[in-house]
Motif scaffolding. Structure first.
Motif, mmCIF file in Angstrom:
data_model
loop_
_atom_site.group_PDB
_atom_site.id
_atom_site.type_symbol
_atom_site.label_atom_id
_atom_site.label_comp_id
_atom_site.label_asym_id
_atom_site.label_seq_id
_atom_site.Cartn_x
_atom_site.Cartn_y
_atom_site.Cartn_z
ATOM 1 N N ASP A 1 0.861 -1.178 0.000
ATOM 2 C CA ASP A 1 0.000 0.000 0.000
ATOM 3 C C ASP A 1 0.896 1.225 0.000
ATOM 4 O O ASP A 1 0.966 1.962 0.979
ATOM 5 C CB ASP A 1 -0.877 0.014 1.259
ATOM 6 C CG ASP A 1 -1.888 -1.114 1.239
ATOM 7 O OD1 ASP A 1 -2.276 -1.546 0.137
ATOM 8 O OD2 ASP A 1 -2.280 -1.570 2.322
ATOM 9 N N ARG B 1 2.284 -9.801 16.141
ATOM 10 C CA ARG B 1 2.148 -9.367 14.756
ATOM 11 C C ARG B 1 1.947 -10.578 13.868
ATOM 12 O O ARG B 1 2.527 -11.634 14.111
ATOM 13 C CB ARG B 1 3.405 -8.650 14.292
ATOM 14 C CG ARG B 1 3.751 -7.432 15.102
ATOM 15 C CD ARG B 1 4.605 -6.503 14.261
ATOM 16 N NE ARG B 1 4.776 -5.245 14.950
ATOM 17 C CZ ARG B 1 5.853 -4.943 15.672
ATOM 18 N NH1 ARG B 1 6.844 -5.798 15.750
ATOM 19 N NH2 ARG B 1 5.931 -3.788 16.284
ATOM 20 N N SER C 1 1.225 -11.779 9.542
ATOM 21 C CA SER C 1 1.091 -11.389 8.146
ATOM 22 C C SER C 1 0.734 -12.612 7.322
ATOM 23 O O SER C 1 1.144 -13.732 7.635
ATOM 24 C CB SER C 1 2.381 -10.766 7.624
ATOM 25 O OG SER C 1 3.356 -11.760 7.420
ATOM 26 N N ASP D 1 -7.549 -11.068 4.893
ATOM 27 C CA ASP D 1 -8.161 -11.127 6.213
ATOM 28 C C ASP D 1 -7.536 -12.139 7.172
ATOM 29 O O ASP D 1 -7.852 -12.162 8.353
ATOM 30 C CB ASP D 1 -9.654 -11.455 6.078
ATOM 31 C CG ASP D 1 -10.344 -10.398 5.238
ATOM 32 O OD1 ASP D 1 -9.955 -9.216 5.360
ATOM 33 O OD2 ASP D 1 -11.235 -10.756 4.445
ATOM 34 N N LEU E 1 -5.798 -10.779 10.418
ATOM 35 C CA LEU E 1 -6.768 -10.252 11.384
ATOM 36 C C LEU E 1 -7.555 -11.378 12.040
ATOM 37 O O LEU E 1 -7.798 -11.368 13.243
ATOM 38 C CB LEU E 1 -7.727 -9.283 10.697
ATOM 39 C CG LEU E 1 -7.208 -7.847 10.505
ATOM 40 C CD1 LEU E 1 -8.183 -7.039 9.672
ATOM 41 C CD2 LEU E 1 -6.973 -7.188 11.861
ATOM 42 N N PRO F 1 -5.375 -3.611 11.432
ATOM 43 C CA PRO F 1 -4.450 -3.721 10.294
ATOM 44 C C PRO F 1 -3.315 -2.716 10.483
ATOM 45 O O PRO F 1 -3.503 -1.674 11.106
ATOM 46 C CB PRO F 1 -5.287 -3.331 9.076
ATOM 47 C CG PRO F 1 -6.703 -3.244 9.552
ATOM 48 C CD PRO F 1 -6.676 -3.065 11.035
ATOM 49 N N ALA F 2 -2.155 -3.034 9.961
ATOM 50 C CA ALA F 2 -1.030 -2.094 10.037
ATOM 51 C C ALA F 2 -1.367 -0.849 9.220
ATOM 52 O O ALA F 2 -2.183 -0.901 8.304
ATOM 53 C CB ALA F 2 0.225 -2.752 9.478
ATOM 54 N N ALA G 1 -1.049 -1.613 5.446
ATOM 55 C CA ALA G 1 -1.498 -2.983 5.680
ATOM 56 C C ALA G 1 -0.798 -3.971 4.759
ATOM 57 O O ALA G 1 -0.378 -5.040 5.174
ATOM 58 C CB ALA G 1 -3.008 -3.080 5.511
ATOM 59 N N LYS G 2 -0.660 -3.589 3.491
ATOM 60 C CA LYS G 2 -0.045 -4.521 2.567
ATOM 61 C C LYS G 2 1.402 -4.128 2.328
ATOM 62 O O LYS G 2 1.692 -2.984 1.980
ATOM 63 C CB LYS G 2 -0.816 -4.509 1.240
ATOM 64 C CG LYS G 2 -0.404 -5.608 0.291
ATOM 65 C CD LYS G 2 -1.248 -5.555 -0.965
ATOM 66 C CE LYS G 2 -0.686 -6.448 -2.046
ATOM 67 N NZ LYS G 2 -1.127 -6.012 -3.369
ATOM 68 N N HIS H 1 -0.304 -9.137 3.909
ATOM 69 C CA HIS H 1 -1.166 -8.246 4.674
ATOM 70 C C HIS H 1 -0.819 -8.357 6.155
ATOM 71 O O HIS H 1 -0.816 -9.442 6.708
ATOM 72 C CB HIS H 1 -2.633 -8.583 4.421
ATOM 73 C CG HIS H 1 -3.014 -8.378 2.989
ATOM 74 N ND1 HIS H 1 -3.612 -7.233 2.542
ATOM 75 C CD2 HIS H 1 -2.813 -9.154 1.894
ATOM 76 C CE1 HIS H 1 -3.795 -7.315 1.234
ATOM 77 N NE2 HIS H 1 -3.321 -8.477 0.819
ATOM 78 N N HIS H 2 -0.514 -7.203 6.737
ATOM 79 C CA HIS H 2 -0.003 -7.184 8.114
ATOM 80 C C HIS H 2 -1.033 -6.638 9.100
ATOM 81 O O HIS H 2 -1.780 -5.718 8.772
ATOM 82 C CB HIS H 2 1.252 -6.312 8.200
ATOM 83 C CG HIS H 2 2.397 -6.839 7.394
ATOM 84 N ND1 HIS H 2 3.494 -7.420 7.963
ATOM 85 C CD2 HIS H 2 2.599 -6.890 6.056
ATOM 86 C CE1 HIS H 2 4.329 -7.803 7.020
ATOM 87 N NE2 HIS H 2 3.819 -7.485 5.854
ATOM 88 N N ALA H 3 -1.023 -7.200 10.292
ATOM 89 C CA ALA H 3 -1.904 -6.696 11.347
ATOM 90 C C ALA H 3 -1.220 -6.917 12.682
ATOM 91 O O ALA H 3 -0.261 -7.696 12.782
ATOM 92 C CB ALA H 3 -3.241 -7.430 11.311
#
Ligand code: ADP
Ligand code: ZN
Ligand code: ZN
Length: 730
Positions: free
Chosen positions: A451, A641, A643, A648, A651, A674-675, A678-679, A684-686
């Motif tokens: 992102d 954390r 990823s 989804d 999360l 989400p971070a 996020a991407k 995808h990180h959260a």
């Protein structure tokens, strides 16, 4: 009674493994030695941590150690304790923690001490030599004569005897000589003082006296002083004391880039062997440096983050330079430790003082000072008699900009150049421009994997992502509508170009990761600035550290606003540190310095407070804010954390993790969220934050929680890590 050895193996399992001692030589095994053991179908090198009278493993399933790899421990008691503590504190598998402390070659079973091939004459050989043999082979006779006079290492023979291997084979076949692999004998390095150093200023004297009085006992000191106030000189004087006592020192720096200067200063002061450990070493170099430290040959061990685990026999002092620096935190992989915090713990376990140095100490450290845990030693004056630089804000809303540079800044640069000063322009963004825009349809070049926008690198003709490394050709037309595209915004590459246009004929140097890929590049920039050939230096964060340019009189900070409104509660601290560190580059010589900070928010309390009351004043207010918001150091944090490739999954996993164990009332779970980006790199990180006022309940909870998380089926389907005391939140 069965006696078992408890062995740490580099596996993801959170436990030690039991083995029987080997058939022979088991009695000599002590904690800290490596052994080779069977593990499933593999054979692994592991570290003996202790022993026990019996094991939970049924006797018939216990297997014996295959081989003892060390004649003496590779890690001393204090280091073993430190690593055991780290495994608990960071909730990381103990075997993996021990593995992180050893060079790769040692994890695989290489000998802990260097070995060499030595040759000697046998009794028969000596008798043959005395009888005048071998008569018709002069080369053999010469070699036998040499060895009859005393054993020699193969490397010595290479030097003294020309090609000798063939003669050796013949003598060996007759039983006249023999060879063996033995440990290279290393003498403990001596230490002599080359020069005495300058007479200390009162502040330096007091600091040296305070720490010197504490040698031989645990104690943590903060040496606070602006750049150029003489902190390094204090380190040197203390190292001198430690070396005089026949002891050794461990010195940690945040970055490889800082090691050459420090090494140069150590070498100029002392004639003593150093061992240098950092991430750019090859496996062989790392092993060699580790051996020099372990064998006691090196009297000063200098290194970056992971050097906190270096063996240092008869340790007398630990120095952590630039203690606030984020690089001391390991932010990759599973074992996310803080080398600064571990250094403090190591000092406590080894019973030696730890000296933390910084111009801009972390709020954690300042808090530890207020709480009486650390002793503060302040250096107030600049050693070289220079004035502290004068800081001023430039209101970007009230001035015209040319290529990101305000009119007052342009005028100031002109003035300083005219007075033969040098100028530093700081912009924490490399590349030509952070955005490529289509002015017709509004398309902005995006990274397909993150992102984030792609950065224009004009000289290289590339579009690059600074988050995942994606790299592609620079288009000239919009892929959507076909109109021409243009770079928008400023990066250091463009800044260099714009300054070249504003100040024709003035030589400009640039310091960022694109221009400095190798050490030689850095040396080149430093040489150009030091010689005065380059008059303007453009750079990113890289310029905030080290290097002293006495003729640098003006610093312009192009954009201070990035850190003002971040969601990360540590952003203001980092911004204040950066501004103070960059500002510290100005006026280090005899001339007074000037610092201009461009901002659209000249009334922001962080900036006004920093200017009015300095870093001290900033820190006081920032600590009050942290206390009110219950952020560290007034609370303890851990971040879970995750990823995953699908949007989804991370999360969902964190939601399941949150529900897995009910925390006690004092422990709060925040998220998952989400971070902010996020991407990243196609994943995808959260994150889920765990917060508690007290350390103990937080750690008790984490201890119960992790096994429950590991038992979740979803835990095996994605990547996740636990970060205790995270310093970067997203
Ligand atoms: P810091 O590590 O705080 O940046 P340094 O120890 O590198 O400071 O000192 C800055 C400069 O001042 C160096 O050139 C150093 O040689 C010089 N210096 C340090 N202490 C003294 C002193 N007591 N007398 C004279 N010069 C000093
Ligand atoms: Zn377009
Ligand atoms: Zn990317």
């Amino acid at each position: 009674m069965p006696h078992v050895l408890r062995v740490a193996l580099d596996t993801p399992l959170r436990r030690l493994f039991d083995y029987l001692p080997p058939e022979a030589g088991g009695a000599a095994i002590v904690p800290g030695m490596r052994v080779r053991v069977p593990f499933g179908r593999q054979r692994l090198a592991g570290l003996v941590i202790g022993s026990a009278a019996d094991s939970e493993v049924p006797a018939e399933r216990l297997r014996p150690v295959l081989e003892v790899l060390d004649p003496r421990p590779v890690l001393d008691t204090a280091l073993l304790e430190l690593l055991g503590w780290a495994a608990q504190y960071y909730h990381h598998p103990i075997g993996a923690v021990f593995a992180a402390a050893l060079p790769r070659a040692l994890r695989l079973g290489a000998p802990a001490a260097a070995r060499e091939e030595r040759w000697l004459a046998t009794t028969a050989g000596a008798a043959a030599w005395a009888a005048g043999e071998p008569r018709r082979a002069p080369k053999q006779r010469a070699l036998l004569g040499l060895l009859a006079a005393g054993p020699a290492a193969a490397v010595e023979l290479d030097e003294r005897a020309g090609p000798w291997r063939e003669a050796a084979r013949a003598l060996l076949a007759r039983g006249f000589i023999a060879s063996a692999e033995v440990e290279t004998q290393r003498a403990a390095g001596g230490a002599t003082l080359r020069t005495a150093g300058p007479a200390l200023l009162p502040g330096q004297q007091a600091a040296v006296a305070a720490v010197a009085a504490g040698l031989g006992a645990a104690g943590t000191f903060l040496l606070q002083g602006i750049t150029g106030s003489g902190k390094t000189e204090v380190y040197l004087r203390l190292l001198e004391r430690v070396l005089q006592q026949g002891r050794r020192a461990l010195v940690l720096v945040p970055e490889i880039g800082l090691t050459p200067q420090l090494i140069a200063r150590f070498r100029a002061r002392f004639e003593t062997p150093l061992a240098v450990l950092h991430s750019a070493l090859t496996d062989a170099e790392r092993l060699e440096a580790w051996r020099a430290a372990h064998g006691g040959e090196a009297r000063i061990v200098l290194g970056t983050r992971s050097a906190v685990f270096a063996p240092v026999p008869e340790l007398g002092l630990i120095v952590v330079d630039e203690e606030h620096d984020a690089s001391f935190k390991q932010h990759e992989g599973g074992f996310r430790y803080s080398a600064r915090d571990l250094a403090v713990m190591r000092g406590r376990l080894a019973g030696v003082p730890v000296l933390l140095g910084s111009a801009t100490p972390s709020l954690e450290t300042l808090h530890n000072v207020s709480a009486g845990r650390y002793t503060r030693l302040a250096l107030l004056r600049r050693a070289a008699e220079a004035q502290p630089p004068m800081l001023k804000l430039i209101d970007l809303r009230a001035t015209a900009l040319r290529a990101g540079i305000s009119t007052p800044a342009v005028l100031a640069i002109e003035r300083h150049l005219a007075q033969d000063g040098q100028v530093l322009v700081f912009l924490n963004r490399r590349g030509y421009a952070p955005t490529l825009l289509c002015t017709a349809c509004g398309w902005i070049a995006p990274c397909g994997e993150c992102d984030a926008r792609l950065t224009v690198h004009l000289g290289a003709g590339r579009l690059r992502c600074h988050h995942c490394g994606a790299d592609g050709p620079l288009p000239t037309r919009c892929p959507v509508c076909g109109f021409t595209v243009k770079p928008v915004g400023q990066g250091t590459e463009r800044l260099e170009q714009s300054l070249g246009e504003l100040f024709p004929g003035v030589s400009i140097a640039r310091l960022d990761r694109d221009t400095v890929r190798r050490r030689a590049d850095m040396e080149d920039v430093v040489r150009r600035m030091a010689s005065g050939e380059a008059r303007i230096l453009v750079g990113t964060q890289m310029v905030t550290k080290g290097h002293d340019f006495p003729n640098l009189t003006l610093v312009v900070v192009l954009n201070a606003d990035q850190g003002l409104f971040s969601s990360d509660f540590r952003a203001p601290e980092r911004l204040a540190q950066t501004i103070v560190q960059v500002a510290g580059r100005a006026g280090r010589g005899a001339k007074a310095g000037e610092v201009l900070i461009q901002t659209e928010f000249p009334d922001h309390p962080l900036l006004t407070n920093l200017l009015a009351a300095g870093y001290e004043g900033f820190a006081r207010v920032a600590l009050e804010e942290r206390a009110q918001a219950a952020w560290p150091p007034f609370a303890r944090l851990a971040a879970l954390r995750a990823s995953a490739k699908s949007p989804d999954a991370a999360l969902r996993f964190l939601t399941e993790a949150r529900a897995a164990v009910r925390p006690p009332r004092t422990v709060r779970l925040l998220g998952p969220v989400p971070a902010a980006m996020a991407k990243r790199a196609g994943r995808h990180h959260a994150q889920l934050l765990v917060e508690c006022r007290e350390r103990a309940p937080l750690h008790a909870f984490l201890g119960a929680w992790l096994p429950a998380i590991e038992a979740l089926p979803s835990a095996r389907a994605l990547r996740w890590t636990l970060d205790v005391d995270p310093i970067e939140l997203f």
